[in-house]
Design a protein around this motif. Sequence first.
Motif, short mmCIF file in Angstrom:
data_model
loop_
_atom_site.label_atom_id
_atom_site.label_comp_id
_atom_site.label_asym_id
_atom_site.label_seq_id
_atom_site.Cartn_x
_atom_site.Cartn_y
_atom_site.Cartn_z
N PRO A 20 0.80 -1.23 0.00
CA PRO A 20 0.00 0.00 0.00
C PRO A 20 0.84 1.29 0.00
N VAL A 21 2.14 1.20 0.38
CA VAL A 21 2.92 2.43 0.58
C VAL A 21 4.28 2.39 -0.11
N ASN A 22 4.41 1.56 -1.16
CA ASN A 22 5.66 1.47 -1.93
C ASN A 22 6.85 1.02 -1.09
N ALA A 23 6.61 0.24 -0.04
CA ALA A 23 7.72 -0.25 0.78
C ALA A 23 8.58 -1.21 -0.04
N PHE A 24 9.89 -1.03 0.04
CA PHE A 24 10.81 -1.81 -0.77
C PHE A 24 11.02 -3.22 -0.21
N ASP A 25 10.87 -4.21 -1.07
CA ASP A 25 11.37 -5.55 -0.81
C ASP A 25 12.44 -5.84 -1.85
N GLU A 26 12.97 -7.08 -1.89
CA GLU A 26 14.03 -7.37 -2.84
C GLU A 26 13.58 -7.18 -4.28
N GLN A 27 12.36 -7.60 -4.60
CA GLN A 27 11.87 -7.49 -5.98
C GLN A 27 11.81 -6.04 -6.42
N ALA A 53 2.78 6.28 -7.67
CA ALA A 53 1.38 6.15 -8.07
C ALA A 53 0.47 6.08 -6.85
N ARG A 54 1.05 6.12 -5.66
CA ARG A 54 0.31 5.99 -4.40
C ARG A 54 0.18 7.33 -3.70
N LYS A 55 -0.53 7.34 -2.57
CA LYS A 55 -0.70 8.58 -1.82
C LYS A 55 0.59 9.00 -1.12
N VAL A 56 1.49 8.05 -0.91
CA VAL A 56 2.79 8.36 -0.33
C VAL A 56 3.85 8.21 -1.41
N PHE A 57 4.97 8.88 -1.22
CA PHE A 57 6.09 8.70 -2.16
C PHE A 57 6.69 7.31 -1.94
N THR A 100 18.27 14.00 -12.33
CA THR A 100 17.29 13.13 -11.67
C THR A 100 16.53 13.94 -10.63
N ILE A 101 15.22 13.74 -10.61
CA ILE A 101 14.34 14.55 -9.76
C ILE A 101 13.41 13.64 -8.98
N ALA A 102 13.37 13.78 -7.67
CA ALA A 102 12.40 13.07 -6.84
C ALA A 102 11.18 13.96 -6.65
N ALA A 103 10.03 13.49 -7.11
CA ALA A 103 8.77 14.23 -6.96
C ALA A 103 8.05 13.68 -5.74
N ILE A 104 8.23 14.34 -4.59
CA ILE A 104 7.75 13.83 -3.30
C ILE A 104 6.36 14.40 -3.03
N ASP A 105 5.35 13.74 -3.55
CA ASP A 105 3.98 14.21 -3.41
C ASP A 105 3.26 13.39 -2.33
N GLY A 106 3.90 13.25 -1.18
CA GLY A 106 3.40 12.42 -0.09
C GLY A 106 4.56 12.04 0.80
N ALA A 107 4.31 11.24 1.81
CA ALA A 107 5.36 10.91 2.78
C ALA A 107 6.55 10.22 2.11
N ALA A 108 7.74 10.65 2.50
CA ALA A 108 8.99 10.00 2.07
C ALA A 108 9.78 9.74 3.34
N THR A 109 9.71 8.52 3.84
CA THR A 109 10.33 8.19 5.11
C THR A 109 11.27 7.01 4.95
N GLY A 110 12.26 6.93 5.82
CA GLY A 110 13.19 5.81 5.79
C GLY A 110 13.83 5.67 4.42
#
Length: 247
Positions: A20-27, A53-57, A100-110
């Motif tokens: 739900p929040v783009n959390a990174f796993d190995e894949q 594409a989510r509500k958080v970055f 390169t540009i990070a478009a942070i349109d929501g939480a960007a944590t960790g």
Amino acid sequence: MTVTTSRNGAVGTITLDRAPVNAFDEQQAHEFALATAELDADPAVGAIVVRSARKVFCAGADIAMMDSWRELPDRGQRLEKFCLLLQEAFATVAASAKPTIAAIDGAATGGGFELALSCDFRIARTGAKIGLPEVGIGLLPGAGGTQRLTRLVGPATAYRLILGAELVDGATAERLGVVQWAVDDVDSAATALAERLAGLPPAAYAAAKRCIDAAGTGDGYALERSEIGALIHTEETARRLDRFISG
């Protein structure tokens, strides 16, 4: 696929899309590295935007995945290996010669913020939550955050955000120098910036980035001289100098 690429004119886009929040796993780490390499190698791409594409970055690493290793005797080694995977994936962005540009349109944590730190530019929504809260859960930023944030803003602000496990909004992040711009419409601002940067001479951009990265190494002044000496021989520089002189 949890990471997709697209191109509109000279602007290439990497979109994170893992519920739900783009959390990174190995894949997702592997897919992100491949997506970056794909756009970096595309001669039609002049600048790269990383968005969600989510509500958080991006909420960082998949904590549930990490917690599943709790009873395993090699959990420390697994975590170190995963951190290396993230460091290498984000290094593909940092090493790109293209803007390169990070478009942070929501939480960007960790790890999400660590990804943003690997980009040349960061544009955040004014109210977006940004930070490295890992110390608060007994860990630390392991995907390059302790190094990149410290180089970017110095130890004092790195201490505040990392050791204090503090989350700040986009406006505060801009004041601290953590992001370059805090805006209300992130997508529009990122697109406008990417289109402008894509129009710059690629060789000059890459050379200037190498010089900036060499600051503090003792080699920066010599690198400036050698890079500018090489640029003056390029056809692109000759055309632009002629245009500048002729008005």
